[in-house]
Design an enzyme around this catalytic site. Sequence first.
Site, PDB file in Angstrom:
ATOM      1  N   GLU A  34       0.867  -1.252   0.005  1.00 24.15           N
ATOM      2  CA  GLU A  34      -0.025   0.112   0.063  1.00 24.15           C
ATOM      3  C   GLU A  34       0.805   1.232   0.050  1.00 24.15           C
ATOM      4  OE1 GLU A  34      -2.991   0.136  -1.154  1.00 24.15           O
ATOM      5  OE2 GLU A  34      -3.690  -1.286   0.410  1.00 24.15           O
ATOM      6  N   SER A  68     -25.259   9.922 -14.749  1.00 21.18           N
ATOM      7  CA  SER A  68     -24.875   9.217 -13.886  1.00 21.18           C
ATOM      8  C   SER A  68     -26.179   8.805 -13.098  1.00 21.18           C
ATOM      9  CB  SER A  68     -24.023   9.945 -12.777  1.00 21.18           C
ATOM     10  OG  SER A  68     -23.896   9.432 -11.631  1.00 21.18           O
ATOM     11  N   ALA A 121     -14.722   3.778  -0.477  1.00 21.61           N
ATOM     12  CA  ALA A 121     -14.403   2.633   0.160  1.00 21.61           C
ATOM     13  C   ALA A 121     -13.215   2.180   0.141  1.00 21.61           C
ATOM     14  CB  ALA A 121     -15.522   1.768   0.152  1.00 21.61           C
ATOM     15  N   SER A 124     -11.616   1.618  -4.946  1.00 18.61           N
ATOM     16  CA  SER A 124     -11.216   2.633  -6.206  1.00 18.61           C
ATOM     17  C   SER A 124     -12.543   2.587  -7.473  1.00 18.61           C
ATOM     18  CB  SER A 124     -10.165   1.760  -7.158  1.00 18.61           C
ATOM     19  OG  SER A 124      -9.425   2.579  -7.828  1.00 18.61           O
ATOM     20  N   SER A 125     -13.474   3.435  -7.039  1.00 18.82           N
ATOM     21  CA  SER A 125     -14.552   3.579  -7.844  1.00 18.82           C
ATOM     22  C   SER A 125     -13.959   4.385  -9.030  1.00 18.82           C
ATOM     23  CB  SER A 125     -15.659   4.235  -7.128  1.00 18.82           C
ATOM     24  OG  SER A 125     -15.524   5.274  -6.413  1.00 18.82           O
ATOM     25  N   GLU A 158      -6.364  11.018 -13.918  1.00 21.93           N
ATOM     26  CA  GLU A 158      -6.595  11.378 -12.459  1.00 21.93           C
ATOM     27  C   GLU A 158      -5.889  12.315 -11.883  1.00 21.93           C
ATOM     28  OE1 GLU A 158      -8.158   8.106 -10.210  1.00 21.93           O
ATOM     29  OE2 GLU A 158      -7.636   8.766  -8.313  1.00 21.93           O
ATOM     30  N   ASP A 170      -4.126   1.095  -9.404  1.00 24.82           N
ATOM     31  CA  ASP A 170      -5.692   0.975  -9.245  1.00 24.82           C
ATOM     32  C   ASP A 170      -5.985   0.851 -11.070  1.00 24.82           C
ATOM     33  OD1 ASP A 170      -5.564   1.485  -6.705  1.00 24.82           O
ATOM     34  OD2 ASP A 170      -6.638   3.362  -6.952  1.00 24.82           O
TER      35      ASP A 170
HETATM   36  C1  GLA Z   1      -5.063   4.815  -3.908  1.00 21.76           C
HETATM   37  C2  GLA Z   1      -4.370   5.590  -5.171  1.00 21.76           C
HETATM   38  C3  GLA Z   1      -3.346   4.042  -5.708  1.00 21.76           C
HETATM   39  C4  GLA Z   1      -2.262   3.717  -4.391  1.00 21.76           C
HETATM   40  C5  GLA Z   1      -3.350   3.460  -3.307  1.00 21.76           C
HETATM   41  C6  GLA Z   1      -2.639   3.096  -1.902  1.00 21.76           C
HETATM   42  O1  GLA Z   1      -5.931   3.712  -4.398  1.00 21.76           O
HETATM   43  O2  GLA Z   1      -5.170   5.505  -6.220  1.00 21.76           O
HETATM   44  O3  GLA Z   1      -2.359   4.445  -6.667  1.00 21.76           O
HETATM   45  O4  GLA Z   1      -1.361   4.659  -3.940  1.00 21.76           O
HETATM   46  O5  GLA Z   1      -4.156   4.511  -3.048  1.00 21.76           O
HETATM   47  O6  GLA Z   1      -2.027   2.078  -2.048  1.00 21.76           O
END
Ligand code: GLA
Length: 385
Positions: A34, A68, A121, A124-125, A158, A170
């Site tokens: 992470e 949406s 949450a 990664s939406s 992003e 993600d």
């Molecule tokens: C978010 C970011 C990722 C990653 C995580 C933490 O999800 O989009 O790139 O850095 O946080 O691991």
Amino acid sequence: MNSIATLVLKHFGEKFSGSPKLYFSPGRINLIGEHIDYNDGFVMPAAIDKGIYFAIAENQTDTINFYSIDFNEHFAISTQDIQINNGWRNYVLSVVNEFTLLGISLRGFNCVFGGDIPQGAGMSSSAALEGGLAFALNEMFTVGLSRVDLALLCQRAEHNFPNVKCGIMDQFANMMGKSDHVILLDCKTLEHSYFPLVKEGYKIVLINSKVHHSLAAGEYNIRRQRCEQGLAILAPLLSIQSFRDISSSEELAIGKSSMTIEQYNCCKYVVEEIGRTKKAAKLLQSNDMKGFGKLMFATHEGLSQLYEVSCSELDFLVDQAKLFPAVIGSRLMGGGFGGCTINIVEEAGVENFIQQTILAYQQQFAIQSEAYVVATSDGTARVPF
Ligand code: GLA
């Protein structure tokens, strides 16, 4: 057909004419690794069956229409006028913008989307939103980008309008996920391999704290900055280029007096997490789930104490998980400051763990949490119907 897919097509039919194509774009989990995707580390994500469906078709005009379902919001913009906006619009507009930056002149289209990834949450939406649209536009306008190129395009998207300086994890998981498999991704080279995600006798359970502390995006960028500043100090001192070239805490300590305590702690976490993730990959391959789980607990400790991206709710959930012998590993997942914990749980103990945790959390914080037993999916794809 999946009920969300049906709903997306229904809304498309009500709002627009023409026959759309349908796409599914998944959220992701991450087993370990992470906050090191933007630090040349290794990560272990998998795409999951929660995601966003898109119905999309060209409309022979210069206008792009988005609807949406989850926000019940419609948004229209000219292809000549793509610019920064706010909320979910920034994610989709930034994707469109990235195509135009590549010199591709997009024509107008209509797009309806909706999904079931819980907001904020840590699943990664945002990458699902970017990935589904990017994949669809790539096909619709026969741009010919590879999946990896699309992941990189979405990462740039992003960074740009939403201004979150995320790593590649993600978007990569969203595009490259493979059902029942976890990806071991080297974020420096993008080399990757797949191995089976769930070992016999275990389930992966997410507990959604249902909190999402504000400033999360700003704090995320600050963590990234601390690491960059730390590395800029360490690189000449240790003759290294990357965090992965640092082999021990003794080596790292050489730079301590030149850094702020926050910079040092972030660097320490990163060096330790890179080491942990390498170890974890070996343990997973040799079926040592208990050893793997211990590393997850250590990751949480680091995220909480050194990287400072946890919060009392997530710390409580992980402490709670430690009380259950069936839980062999637990930690916060994703960017932090709220969202989910990810837990590896012996199958026989799953139900009890979920029930008791939801109850204890409710008593402590008066918040009704939610649990999800993870099912995996392939990466973003067209859904025939
Ligand atoms: C978010 C970011 C990722 C990653 C995580 C933490 O999800 O989009 O790139 O850095 O946080 O691991």
